[in-house]
Write a protein that holds these residues in place. Structure first.
Motif, mmCIF file in Angstrom:
data_model
loop_
_atom_site.group_PDB
_atom_site.id
_atom_site.type_symbol
_atom_site.label_atom_id
_atom_site.label_comp_id
_atom_site.label_asym_id
_atom_site.label_seq_id
_atom_site.Cartn_x
_atom_site.Cartn_y
_atom_site.Cartn_z
ATOM 1 N N GLY A 152 -22.849 -18.150 14.888
ATOM 2 C CA GLY A 152 -22.525 -18.836 16.128
ATOM 3 C C GLY A 152 -22.279 -17.853 17.260
ATOM 4 O O GLY A 152 -22.775 -18.023 18.381
ATOM 5 N N GLU A 153 -21.529 -16.795 16.966
ATOM 6 C CA GLU A 153 -21.239 -15.785 17.993
ATOM 7 C C GLU A 153 -22.496 -14.991 18.356
ATOM 8 O O GLU A 153 -22.789 -14.770 19.527
ATOM 9 C CB GLU A 153 -20.147 -14.842 17.475
ATOM 10 C CG GLU A 153 -19.633 -13.843 18.508
ATOM 11 C CD GLU A 153 -20.518 -12.606 18.636
ATOM 12 O OE1 GLU A 153 -21.210 -12.249 17.648
ATOM 13 O OE2 GLU A 153 -20.541 -12.015 19.742
ATOM 14 N N TYR A 154 -23.266 -14.601 17.336
ATOM 15 C CA TYR A 154 -24.448 -13.793 17.597
ATOM 16 C C TYR A 154 -25.502 -14.575 18.380
ATOM 17 O O TYR A 154 -26.072 -14.073 19.360
ATOM 18 C CB TYR A 154 -25.053 -13.297 16.279
ATOM 19 C CG TYR A 154 -26.402 -12.639 16.479
ATOM 20 C CD1 TYR A 154 -26.482 -11.336 16.958
ATOM 21 C CD2 TYR A 154 -27.578 -13.337 16.240
ATOM 22 C CE1 TYR A 154 -27.719 -10.734 17.176
ATOM 23 C CE2 TYR A 154 -28.816 -12.749 16.455
ATOM 24 C CZ TYR A 154 -28.877 -11.442 16.923
ATOM 25 O OH TYR A 154 -30.098 -10.858 17.155
ATOM 26 N N LEU A 155 -25.784 -15.800 17.965
ATOM 27 C CA LEU A 155 -26.810 -16.590 18.636
ATOM 28 C C LEU A 155 -26.431 -16.911 20.073
ATOM 29 O O LEU A 155 -27.291 -16.963 20.960
ATOM 30 C CB LEU A 155 -27.079 -17.875 17.851
ATOM 31 C CG LEU A 155 -27.718 -17.692 16.471
ATOM 32 C CD1 LEU A 155 -27.766 -19.009 15.715
ATOM 33 C CD2 LEU A 155 -29.121 -17.101 16.593
ATOM 34 N N ALA A 156 -25.150 -17.128 20.323
ATOM 35 C CA ALA A 156 -24.710 -17.356 21.697
ATOM 36 C C ALA A 156 -24.917 -16.115 22.551
ATOM 37 O O ALA A 156 -25.407 -16.190 23.681
ATOM 38 C CB ALA A 156 -23.242 -17.775 21.706
ATOM 39 N N ARG A 157 -24.586 -14.969 21.984
ATOM 40 C CA ARG A 157 -24.662 -13.711 22.738
ATOM 41 C C ARG A 157 -26.102 -13.232 22.916
ATOM 42 O O ARG A 157 -26.489 -12.798 24.008
ATOM 43 C CB ARG A 157 -23.836 -12.649 22.000
ATOM 44 C CG ARG A 157 -24.012 -11.231 22.519
ATOM 45 C CD ARG A 157 -23.017 -10.272 21.881
ATOM 46 N NE ARG A 157 -23.022 -10.340 20.430
ATOM 47 C CZ ARG A 157 -23.900 -9.707 19.650
ATOM 48 N NH1 ARG A 157 -24.885 -8.998 20.203
ATOM 49 N NH2 ARG A 157 -23.821 -9.791 18.340
ATOM 50 N N ALA A 158 -26.898 -13.290 21.839
ATOM 51 C CA ALA A 158 -28.228 -12.681 21.870
ATOM 52 C C ALA A 158 -29.331 -13.649 22.247
ATOM 53 O O ALA A 158 -30.360 -13.244 22.792
ATOM 54 C CB ALA A 158 -28.540 -12.054 20.507
ATOM 55 N N ARG A 159 -29.137 -14.968 21.966
ATOM 56 C CA ARG A 159 -30.227 -15.908 22.182
ATOM 57 C C ARG A 159 -29.866 -17.040 23.128
ATOM 58 O O ARG A 159 -30.673 -17.931 23.373
ATOM 59 C CB ARG A 159 -30.691 -16.505 20.835
ATOM 60 C CG ARG A 159 -31.121 -15.481 19.797
ATOM 61 C CD ARG A 159 -32.335 -14.692 20.224
ATOM 62 N NE ARG A 159 -33.480 -15.551 20.481
ATOM 63 C CZ ARG A 159 -34.142 -15.579 21.625
ATOM 64 N NH1 ARG A 159 -33.778 -14.798 22.645
ATOM 65 N NH2 ARG A 159 -35.176 -16.385 21.785
ATOM 66 N N GLY A 160 -28.649 -17.058 23.635
ATOM 67 C CA GLY A 160 -28.258 -18.097 24.583
ATOM 68 C C GLY A 160 -28.098 -19.465 23.950
ATOM 69 O O GLY A 160 -28.181 -20.488 24.647
ATOM 70 N N VAL A 161 -27.845 -19.504 22.645
ATOM 71 C CA VAL A 161 -27.672 -20.770 21.932
ATOM 72 C C VAL A 161 -26.253 -21.281 22.157
ATOM 73 O O VAL A 161 -25.285 -20.526 22.114
ATOM 74 C CB VAL A 161 -27.954 -20.580 20.426
ATOM 75 C CG1 VAL A 161 -27.540 -21.796 19.617
ATOM 76 C CG2 VAL A 161 -29.435 -20.273 20.203
ATOM 77 N N ARG A 162 -26.142 -22.586 22.384
ATOM 78 C CA ARG A 162 -24.833 -23.221 22.575
ATOM 79 C C ARG A 162 -24.517 -24.050 21.335
ATOM 80 O O ARG A 162 -25.166 -25.067 21.067
ATOM 81 C CB ARG A 162 -24.858 -24.105 23.820
ATOM 82 C CG ARG A 162 -25.054 -23.339 25.122
ATOM 83 C CD ARG A 162 -25.586 -24.235 26.221
ATOM 84 N NE ARG A 162 -24.745 -25.414 26.422
ATOM 85 C CZ ARG A 162 -25.122 -26.500 27.095
ATOM 86 N NH1 ARG A 162 -26.350 -26.552 27.607
ATOM 87 N NH2 ARG A 162 -24.309 -27.522 27.245
ATOM 88 N N THR A 163 -23.530 -23.601 20.576
ATOM 89 C CA THR A 163 -23.223 -24.300 19.340
ATOM 90 C C THR A 163 -21.829 -23.946 18.874
ATOM 91 O O THR A 163 -21.091 -23.213 19.533
ATOM 92 C CB THR A 163 -24.254 -23.955 18.247
ATOM 93 O OG1 THR A 163 -24.068 -24.837 17.128
ATOM 94 C CG2 THR A 163 -24.121 -22.511 17.781
ATOM 95 N N GLU A 164 -21.482 -24.451 17.695
ATOM 96 C CA GLU A 164 -20.239 -24.138 17.005
ATOM 97 C C GLU A 164 -20.566 -24.093 15.521
ATOM 98 O O GLU A 164 -21.589 -24.640 15.073
ATOM 99 C CB GLU A 164 -19.179 -25.196 17.300
ATOM 100 C CG GLU A 164 -19.613 -26.595 16.951
ATOM 101 C CD GLU A 164 -18.642 -27.646 17.457
ATOM 102 O OE1 GLU A 164 -18.603 -28.740 16.846
ATOM 103 O OE2 GLU A 164 -17.938 -27.376 18.453
ATOM 104 N N PRO A 165 -19.735 -23.432 14.700
ATOM 105 C CA PRO A 165 -20.073 -23.266 13.282
ATOM 106 C C PRO A 165 -20.343 -24.570 12.552
ATOM 107 O O PRO A 165 -21.190 -24.610 11.651
ATOM 108 C CB PRO A 165 -18.836 -22.551 12.719
ATOM 109 C CG PRO A 165 -18.268 -21.808 13.889
ATOM 110 C CD PRO A 165 -18.514 -22.677 15.081
ATOM 111 N N GLY A 166 -19.669 -25.638 12.925
ATOM 112 C CA GLY A 166 -19.858 -26.906 12.232
ATOM 113 C C GLY A 166 -21.225 -27.527 12.431
ATOM 114 O O GLY A 166 -21.569 -28.488 11.733
#
Length: 477
Positions: free
Chosen positions: A164-178
């Protein structure tokens, strides 16, 4: 009589199956079983047998029964007994012939190509063994006991949090672990989504893509509708009544262009208006060389996009780890398809990848490979400019492969010529949807990431020699 296992720690240190069956009493059955064990090679010459008491306890028979059986086999020459040496299988002048077995067939020797330029595989010699081993050790040492019990079908929380942290930082993905579900890769994700009935067709796909993925969808009864491609990517304005669309927006596979910003917005508008869904295959989104990687389409509308990624290109296809970032409404359905005893990805591998990401090793590896692959692409472009100027490299500087545009009508002969030179690669036509209206162009798909570093130079040299010569109209001053 029941079959028995001999597992006394006082014997040779491994289990021995004795079939105590057939006519006669226990003594007769034990003699027969020991003879068979010697005859078929399970008890090799010189093997020390358990003491009377131990074998009797293992088999649930009287000690005298074992003693009598041993004595009979000593008399017959099957066993030997010496003071201080115990009872052993007799040494024989000729080894006993083991039970007849189906002869093993030697695997056929397949002579592979001298130069492997097939797409889809990273440089496996560059796998970060030391860093991965360090992460694996830390993961194993720090793993709580419950890790070794039944797992969570969603995947380990540690990995979902790290992703969740990596995809938000590197790919601009908006999500949460769930909303992240771990899978073994993109193909597994397709099987879960469509094979499990979470999603249904018809599904729009790009006119060029992996036939393997189309086969998975066809096996699930999903009809795929090809979208034409141009220099701006898939023509999403051609979308109609399809329920979903599958795209490779960061780097179209295999033609190599990104989806134009206006079309990224347009496909989200289509999904909102039609209550549709976008499946985003982010197969090599980290590898852009001429600028910063383009962010994920999922960031535009997390409730209308399923973002799918894996480490098959960034690390290795042997690390069977991927993920789906799902709209909230699909999470429970996907988990239901996975089931409580689905063959999940190894929990230890999940924990290792989580540590690999959190420790910064994944970022360092991606940066290192980005430099390596950029250098390889540059070398390919330079070699073509010098030795085959009639061949153009199309698409953006990204990913692990390049498409070489060829003069019309020359693709099939170029693939054949490459094969004669010992070069394995694909023609562009191999990826065309069978229902596509028209071909993009003739071309070769060159996996410049596939060879090891020492093999890349000779592969490029051989490729240049196999390309069709320029026609009169292609000659350049």
């Amino acid at each position: 009589m029941a079959n028995s296992w001999v597992n006394s720690a006082e014997r040779i240190g491994s289990d021995l199956h004795l079939e105590m069956s057939g006519p006669g009493g226990r003594r007769t059955a034990l003699i027969r079983a020991l003879r068979e064990a010697v005859r078929d090679g399970r008890l090799a010459p010189g093997t020390r047998l358990p003491p009377y008491r131990s074998l009797a306890a293992d088999l649930g028979v009287a000690r005298n029964t074992v003693a009598d059986a041993y004595a009979e086999l000593v008399a017959e020459g099957w066993l030997t007994a010496r003071q201080g040496s115990g009872t052993r299988v007799a040494e024989r002048a000729e080894p006993l012939r083991p039970a007849a077995r189906v002869p093993k067939r030697a695997p056929p020797r397949v002579r592979g190509p001298r130069h492997n330029l097939l797409q889809g595989t990273p440089d496996v010699s560059a796998f970060p063994r030391a860093a991965w081993l360090a992460s694996y050790r830390r993961a194993l040492q720090q793993a709580p006991n419950e890790v070794f019990g039944p797992g969570d079908p969603a995947g380990r929380a540690e990995l979902r949090e790290a992703l969740g942290e990596y995809l938000a930082r590197a790919r601009g993905v908006r999500t949460e672990p769930g909303r992240i579900v771990i899978c073994s890769g993109f193909a597994h994700a397709l099987r879960l989504l469509f094979g499990g009935g979470v999603l249904r067709g018809p599904l729009a796909v790009e006119a060029y893509g992996l036939g393997f993925h189309r086969e998975i969808l066809a096996d699930a009864g999903v009809r795929t509708v090809p979208l034409p491609l141009d220099e701006h990517g898939a023509q999403v304005d051609r979308l109609g009544r399809e329920r979903a669309v599958l795209l490779t927006p960061a780097h179209q596979f295999p033609t190599g262009g990104p989806l134009h910003p206006a079309r990224r917005a347009a496909v989200i508008d289509w999904a909102r208006a039609r209550n549709g869904l976008v499946l985003e295959d982010d197969y090599d989104g980290e590898f852009r060389y001429d600028r910063r990687p383009v962010g994920a389409v999922q960031g535009l509308d997390p409730e209308r996009v399923i973002h799918i990624g894996s480490v098959s290109k960034s690390l290795s296809p042997a690390v069977r780890l991927g993920w789906m970032v799902l709209p909230a409404r699909y999470v429970e359905d996907v988990l239901a398809v996975k089931g409580e005893r689905e063959a999940w990805v190894s929990v230890l591998d999940q924990l290792s990848l989580a540590d690999f990401i959190v420790s910064g090793s994944y970022d360092r590896h991606v940066r290192r490979m980005r430099q390596r692959y950029r250098s390889r692409r540059d070398r390919l472009v330079a070699a073509l400019a010098e030795h085959a100027p009639q061949v153009e490299v199309t698409g953006v500087a990204a990913g692990l492969h390049a498409v070489l545009r060829l003069p019309p009508g020359t693709e099939a002969s170029a693939v054949k010529a490459a094969a004669w030179q010992g070069i394995a690669l694909d023609g562009l036509a191999a990826f065309r949807h069978p229902d596509a209206d028209m071909a993009v162009s003739d071309g070769l798909v060159v996996g410049y990431a596939t060879p090891s570093e020492h093999a890349y130079g000779p592969a490029v040299e051989a490729l240049c020699g196999a390309l069709p010569p320029p026609s009169t109209g292609d000659a350049r001053p």
